[in-house]
Motif scaffolding. Structure first.
Motif, PDB file in Angstrom:
ATOM      1  N   ASP A 165       0.783  -1.281   0.032  1.00 16.25           N
ATOM      2  CA  ASP A 165      -0.207   0.131   0.058  1.00 16.25           C
ATOM      3  C   ASP A 165       0.894   1.258  -0.023  1.00 16.25           C
ATOM      4  O   ASP A 165       1.983   1.363   0.015  1.00 16.25           O
ATOM      5  CB  ASP A 165      -0.955  -0.059   1.124  1.00 16.25           C
ATOM      6  CG  ASP A 165      -0.295  -0.123   2.555  1.00 16.25           C
ATOM      7  OD1 ASP A 165       1.049   0.281   2.612  1.00 16.25           O
ATOM      8  OD2 ASP A 165      -0.879  -0.533   3.429  1.00 16.25           O
ATOM      9  N   ASP A 166       0.109   2.429   0.030  1.00 16.82           N
ATOM     10  CA  ASP A 166       0.691   3.595  -0.109  1.00 16.82           C
ATOM     11  C   ASP A 166       1.666   3.905   1.272  1.00 16.82           C
ATOM     12  O   ASP A 166       2.560   4.663   1.184  1.00 16.82           O
ATOM     13  CB  ASP A 166      -0.094   4.977  -0.217  1.00 16.82           C
ATOM     14  CG  ASP A 166      -0.620   4.830  -1.834  1.00 16.82           C
ATOM     15  OD1 ASP A 166      -0.153   4.051  -2.441  1.00 16.82           O
ATOM     16  OD2 ASP A 166      -1.786   5.388  -1.814  1.00 16.82           O
ATOM     17  N   GLU A 167       1.211   3.440   2.256  1.00 20.68           N
ATOM     18  CA  GLU A 167       2.101   3.659   3.437  1.00 20.68           C
ATOM     19  C   GLU A 167       3.478   3.051   3.637  1.00 20.68           C
ATOM     20  O   GLU A 167       4.453   3.604   3.889  1.00 20.68           O
ATOM     21  CB  GLU A 167       1.090   3.023   4.664  1.00 20.68           C
ATOM     22  CG  GLU A 167       1.602   3.341   6.053  1.00 20.68           C
ATOM     23  CD  GLU A 167       2.740   2.188   6.433  1.00 20.68           C
ATOM     24  OE1 GLU A 167       3.606   2.743   7.382  1.00 20.68           O
ATOM     25  OE2 GLU A 167       2.855   1.262   5.936  1.00 20.68           O
ATOM     26  N   PHE A 168       3.615   1.991   2.813  1.00 19.36           N
ATOM     27  CA  PHE A 168       4.815   1.352   2.479  1.00 19.36           C
ATOM     28  C   PHE A 168       5.599   2.150   1.792  1.00 19.36           C
ATOM     29  O   PHE A 168       6.956   2.355   2.293  1.00 19.36           O
ATOM     30  CB  PHE A 168       4.488  -0.004   1.996  1.00 19.36           C
ATOM     31  CG  PHE A 168       5.816  -0.651   1.466  1.00 19.36           C
ATOM     32  CD1 PHE A 168       6.701  -1.577   2.508  1.00 19.36           C
ATOM     33  CD2 PHE A 168       6.158  -0.595   0.162  1.00 19.36           C
ATOM     34  CE1 PHE A 168       7.761  -2.060   1.920  1.00 19.36           C
ATOM     35  CE2 PHE A 168       7.534  -1.410  -0.154  1.00 19.36           C
ATOM     36  CZ  PHE A 168       8.176  -2.172   0.783  1.00 19.36           C
ATOM     37  N   TYR A 169       5.230   2.761   0.543  1.00 15.72           N
ATOM     38  CA  TYR A 169       6.226   3.543  -0.083  1.00 15.72           C
ATOM     39  C   TYR A 169       6.243   4.956   0.483  1.00 15.72           C
ATOM     40  O   TYR A 169       7.336   5.551   0.205  1.00 15.72           O
ATOM     41  CB  TYR A 169       5.485   3.645  -1.392  1.00 15.72           C
ATOM     42  CG  TYR A 169       5.681   2.352  -2.233  1.00 15.72           C
ATOM     43  CD1 TYR A 169       6.950   1.916  -2.739  1.00 15.72           C
ATOM     44  CD2 TYR A 169       4.617   1.376  -2.709  1.00 15.72           C
ATOM     45  CE1 TYR A 169       7.221   0.761  -3.234  1.00 15.72           C
ATOM     46  CE2 TYR A 169       4.969   0.302  -3.384  1.00 15.72           C
ATOM     47  CZ  TYR A 169       6.225   0.053  -3.828  1.00 15.72           C
ATOM     48  OH  TYR A 169       6.327  -0.954  -4.387  1.00 15.72           O
ATOM     49  N   ASN A 170       5.510   5.233   1.411  1.00 19.19           N
ATOM     50  CA  ASN A 170       5.624   6.705   1.973  1.00 19.19           C
ATOM     51  C   ASN A 170       6.786   6.412   2.932  1.00 19.19           C
ATOM     52  O   ASN A 170       7.684   7.309   3.149  1.00 19.19           O
ATOM     53  CB  ASN A 170       4.273   7.179   2.684  1.00 19.19           C
ATOM     54  CG  ASN A 170       3.395   7.682   1.776  1.00 19.19           C
ATOM     55  OD1 ASN A 170       3.718   8.220   0.744  1.00 19.19           O
ATOM     56  ND2 ASN A 170       2.269   7.804   2.139  1.00 19.19           N
ATOM     57  N   ARG A 171       6.734   5.093   3.760  1.00 17.17           N
ATOM     58  CA  ARG A 171       7.903   4.828   4.599  1.00 17.17           C
ATOM     59  C   ARG A 171       9.206   4.761   3.762  1.00 17.17           C
ATOM     60  O   ARG A 171      10.264   5.467   4.321  1.00 17.17           O
ATOM     61  CB  ARG A 171       7.581   3.896   5.295  1.00 17.17           C
ATOM     62  CG  ARG A 171       6.606   3.846   6.619  1.00 17.17           C
ATOM     63  CD  ARG A 171       6.559   2.605   7.353  1.00 17.17           C
ATOM     64  NE  ARG A 171       6.087   1.305   6.840  1.00 17.17           N
ATOM     65  CZ  ARG A 171       6.995   0.480   6.451  1.00 17.17           C
ATOM     66  NH1 ARG A 171       8.229   0.288   6.542  1.00 17.17           N
ATOM     67  NH2 ARG A 171       6.239  -0.660   5.934  1.00 17.17           N
ATOM     68  N   THR A 181      10.425   8.488   2.948  1.00 14.13           N
ATOM     69  CA  THR A 181      11.032   8.961   4.181  1.00 14.13           C
ATOM     70  C   THR A 181      12.408   8.704   4.363  1.00 14.13           C
ATOM     71  O   THR A 181      13.610   9.141   4.811  1.00 14.13           O
ATOM     72  CB  THR A 181      10.251   8.910   5.374  1.00 14.13           C
ATOM     73  OG1 THR A 181       8.847   9.294   5.254  1.00 14.13           O
ATOM     74  CG2 THR A 181      10.973   9.349   6.554  1.00 14.13           C
TER      75      THR A 181
END
Length: 380
Positions: free
Chosen positions: A3-9, A12
């Motif tokens: 998901d997007d959360e994985f790529y946002n991490r 960062t």
């Protein structure tokens, strides 16, 4: 599903790595950061005799596929204006922050599927690519022992995020680094007949070298010969006793490489002899051709169509020490699109930028290539 959360991490993470670059063979904090990151994923760094760099394994079994990312930066003052720009006097001006971040992302996804793996995936976070020594360090440390095949990539700012460039055979050039010292005899500029002119010898050699590619390399082949640095003399009225020039040769074919080197040495020595000068030629320890294995590259090409727009790319005249691995075992090296703006600065520029949206293809390239090769070698 990723998901997007994985790529946002991951984004960062990349920004943090980008802010703290370290040049070749000095990647101590980077090494510690990678180890800490992997330990949080439950992945324990292996005890290889490397001063910098990290090697880990995920899965089990005698079949081993290696994934490699380089981690070093360049001694360049960054001028991108990014809010996560480098905080020291080095810069990830070649995108190795992006490479190592994508391998960290792949590590997380492979660890989550560890029980499904049909063998072992060895992850190599390699130091010192920029000085072409890191791959040799990994090999000497035993990093390729029992590995059946290896996969790597370089970001390519001329391809768009979402694109992946691949080809069988030569994808990056073989690199020769030459340094030539010319020894003449010093004399007053008013009496050149009493000396041996190092200036004239060097300039004539450099001019003669341009004949090699133009007149000895087949038009169906390719080569580049560039003299990039000349140092001779220090005042207006003295013929210097000695001078120096250096540069590079780039080729894609082993036979062309040998022929160009032979012609280079003959022209240098014969031209120097014409003027009565002495010469010495030194060759650097630089990489051979990055040459993609003809058996497994088509497999990776087809697999990549599931997550990227795959392009049969032209080869690059840049060099890569990934070639050292490919001299020993089958390997595949690709280009991952990282910018796509036709005016985007190229590698090693002080305003070089990689776009974060390129991360999904880079992570998938590592993960899916590893899975495909484990299947391939299990069936052989």
């Amino acid at each position: 599903m990723v998901d997007d959360e994985f790529y946002n991490r991951l984004m960062t993470t990349r920004h943090h790595i980008h802010q703290h670059p370290e040049v070749s063979e000095s990647e101590y904090e980077t090494t510690d950061y990678i180890k800490t990151y992997l330990r949080k994923l439950g992945i324990v760094p292996l005890d290889y005799p490397l001063e910098t760099g990290v090697i880990v394994e995920i899965g089990s079994g005698l079949l081993i596929i290696a994934l490699r990312a380089d981690i070093d930066a360049l001694p360049i003052l960054e001028r991108t204006g990014l809010d996560y720009a480098s905080t020291n006097n080095a810069m990830h001006a070649c995108g190795h922050d992006f490479h190592q971040t994508s391998l960290l992302g792949a590590a997380e996804l492979l660890k989550a599927r560890e029980s499904e793996l049909k063998g072992t995936v060895r992850l190599i976070f390699q130091p010192a690519e920029e000085n072409f020594q890191g791959a040799h360090k990994v090999i000497r440390a035993g990093g390729l022992v029992d590995v059946s095949a290896i996969v790597g990539y370089h970001n390519n700012p001329h391809l768009k995020p979402g694109q992946l460039g691949l080809r069988s055979g030569a994808i990056m050039a073989g690199v020769e680094q030459f340094a030539v010292t010319v020894e003449g005899i010093s004399a007053h500029a008013a009496r050149p007949d009493l000396g041996v002119d190092a200036v004239l010898t060097i300039t004539t050699i450099v001019n003669n070298l341009q004949q090699i590619v133009a007149r000895t390399v087949s038009p169906f082949q390719s080569a580049v010969l560039s003299v990039t640095h000349i140092d001779v003399g220090n005042t207006w009225n003295v013929l210097p006793a000695e001078g120096f020039f250096e540069g590079t040769i780039r080729t894609f074919d082993p036979q062309v490489r040998l022929a160009v080197i032979d012609s280079f040495e003959k022209i240098v020595r014969d031209t120097a002899a014409q003027f009565g000068a002495k010469v010495s030629i030194e060759w650097g320890n630089s990489p051979k051709v990055t040459f993609n294995d003809a058996s497994i590259t088509p497999l990776i090409f087809e697999t990549a169509k599931e997550y990227a727009e795959v392009i049969e790319t032209l080869p690059s005249t840049g060099g890569e020490d990934f070639a050292a691995y490919q001299e020993r075992i089958p390997g595949v090296f690709a280009f991952v699109g990282s910018n796509g703006d036709e005016n985007a600065p190229d590698w090693h520029h002080d305003d070089f930028i990689v776009k974060d949206e390129a991360l999904p293809v880079a992570v998938n390239y590592f993960v899916q290539s590893a899975l495909a090769l484990l299947d391939y070698y299990q069936e052989k």
